[in-house]
Design a protein around this motif. Structure first.
Motif, PDB file in Angstrom:
ATOM      1  N   ILE A 286      -6.482   2.999  -8.350  1.00 46.93           N
ATOM      2  CA  ILE A 286      -6.080   4.334  -7.904  1.00 46.93           C
ATOM      3  C   ILE A 286      -5.995   4.371  -6.382  1.00 46.93           C
ATOM      4  O   ILE A 286      -5.017   4.870  -5.813  1.00 46.93           O
ATOM      5  N   CYS A 287      -6.983   3.815  -5.707  1.00 44.38           N
ATOM      6  CA  CYS A 287      -6.958   3.806  -4.238  1.00 44.38           C
ATOM      7  C   CYS A 287      -5.783   2.983  -3.714  1.00 44.38           C
ATOM      8  O   CYS A 287      -5.161   3.363  -2.717  1.00 44.38           O
ATOM      9  N   ALA A 288      -5.443   1.882  -4.376  1.00 45.65           N
ATOM     10  CA  ALA A 288      -4.288   1.085  -3.954  1.00 45.65           C
ATOM     11  C   ALA A 288      -2.996   1.887  -4.113  1.00 45.65           C
ATOM     12  O   ALA A 288      -2.116   1.841  -3.238  1.00 45.65           O
ATOM     13  N   ALA A 289      -2.879   2.652  -5.204  1.00 49.56           N
ATOM     14  CA  ALA A 289      -1.684   3.479  -5.409  1.00 49.56           C
ATOM     15  C   ALA A 289      -1.605   4.591  -4.364  1.00 49.56           C
ATOM     16  O   ALA A 289      -0.529   4.892  -3.847  1.00 49.56           O
ATOM     17  N   ILE A 290      -2.731   5.173  -4.035  1.00 46.63           N
ATOM     18  CA  ILE A 290      -2.768   6.222  -3.005  1.00 46.63           C
ATOM     19  C   ILE A 290      -2.370   5.631  -1.652  1.00 46.63           C
ATOM     20  O   ILE A 290      -1.588   6.220  -0.907  1.00 46.63           O
ATOM     21  N   ALA A 291      -2.900   4.450  -1.348  1.00 51.15           N
ATOM     22  CA  ALA A 291      -2.607   3.808  -0.059  1.00 51.15           C
ATOM     23  C   ALA A 291      -1.130   3.497   0.093  1.00 51.15           C
ATOM     24  O   ALA A 291      -0.631   3.394   1.219  1.00 51.15           O
ATOM     25  N   ALA A 292      -0.410   3.382  -1.004  1.00 51.19           N
ATOM     26  CA  ALA A 292       1.025   3.058  -0.954  1.00 51.19           C
ATOM     27  C   ALA A 292       1.905   4.282  -0.717  1.00 51.19           C
ATOM     28  O   ALA A 292       3.114   4.137  -0.509  1.00 51.19           O
ATOM     29  N   ILE A 293       1.328   5.488  -0.713  1.00 47.76           N
ATOM     30  CA  ILE A 293       2.125   6.695  -0.463  1.00 47.76           C
ATOM     31  C   ILE A 293       2.465   6.739   1.026  1.00 47.76           C
ATOM     32  O   ILE A 293       1.566   6.761   1.871  1.00 47.76           O
TER      33      ILE A 293
END
Length: 150
Positions: free
Chosen positions: A71-78
């Motif tokens: 989840i944090c990796a997906a957030i960091a990609a925004i």
């Protein structure tokens, strides 16, 4: 664990380093350690708040479950100035939107991992840092995503 507290427009922020990576960013605190990585993180945060930087180039380490890390990796990609909904992230991660919401709330490195860029389907959603939703609104407006709030 070395930690450094810096002033920001959204309050005092304490950056924590563990084994050569940033592992936490919290509101408040009294950290006064001086390491090259903490100085670099403080400088990048200062540039972000000055409107001179839209992303961060720092080693980050999220401690938590596999889902939390994903989840944090997906957030960091925004990207800077953009937002996603909990539902959009949940579809990409094949997780329930509620799990994404819990993952956002459990993000140990807010701002650097920009969980403020994640919105609910019907509006802002929550924010666990600073003064809560007011801090989220400030960060979104700072990034030029404020038009999405009206």
């Amino acid at each position: 664990m070395p930690a450094l507290t810096v002033d920001s427009p959204v309050g005092a922020l304490t950056i924590t380093e563990t084994d050569g990576a940033i592992t936490a960013l919290t509101w408040g605190g009294q950290g006064a350690d001086d390491t090259p990585l903490l100085r670099r993180a403080a400088a990048q945060l200062a540039a972000y708040f000055a409107g001179e930087r839209g992303d961060f180039d720092l080693p980050l380490k999220v401690h938590g479950s596999d889902s939390q890390i994903r989840i944090c990796a997906a957030i960091a990609a925004i990207p800077f100035g953009e937002t996603r909904t909990y539902g959009e992230l949940s579809r990409g991660l094949d997780l329930p939107a509620q799990a994404v919401g819990r993952g956002c709330g459990g993000n140990p490195i807010p701002i650097l991992i920009p969980c403020h860029r994640v919105l609910g389907a019907q509006g802002l959603g929550g924010f666990s840092g600073g003064t809560g939703i007011e801090t989220k609104i400030w960060l979104l407006k700072h990034e030029g995503a404020g038009g999405l709030l009206i």
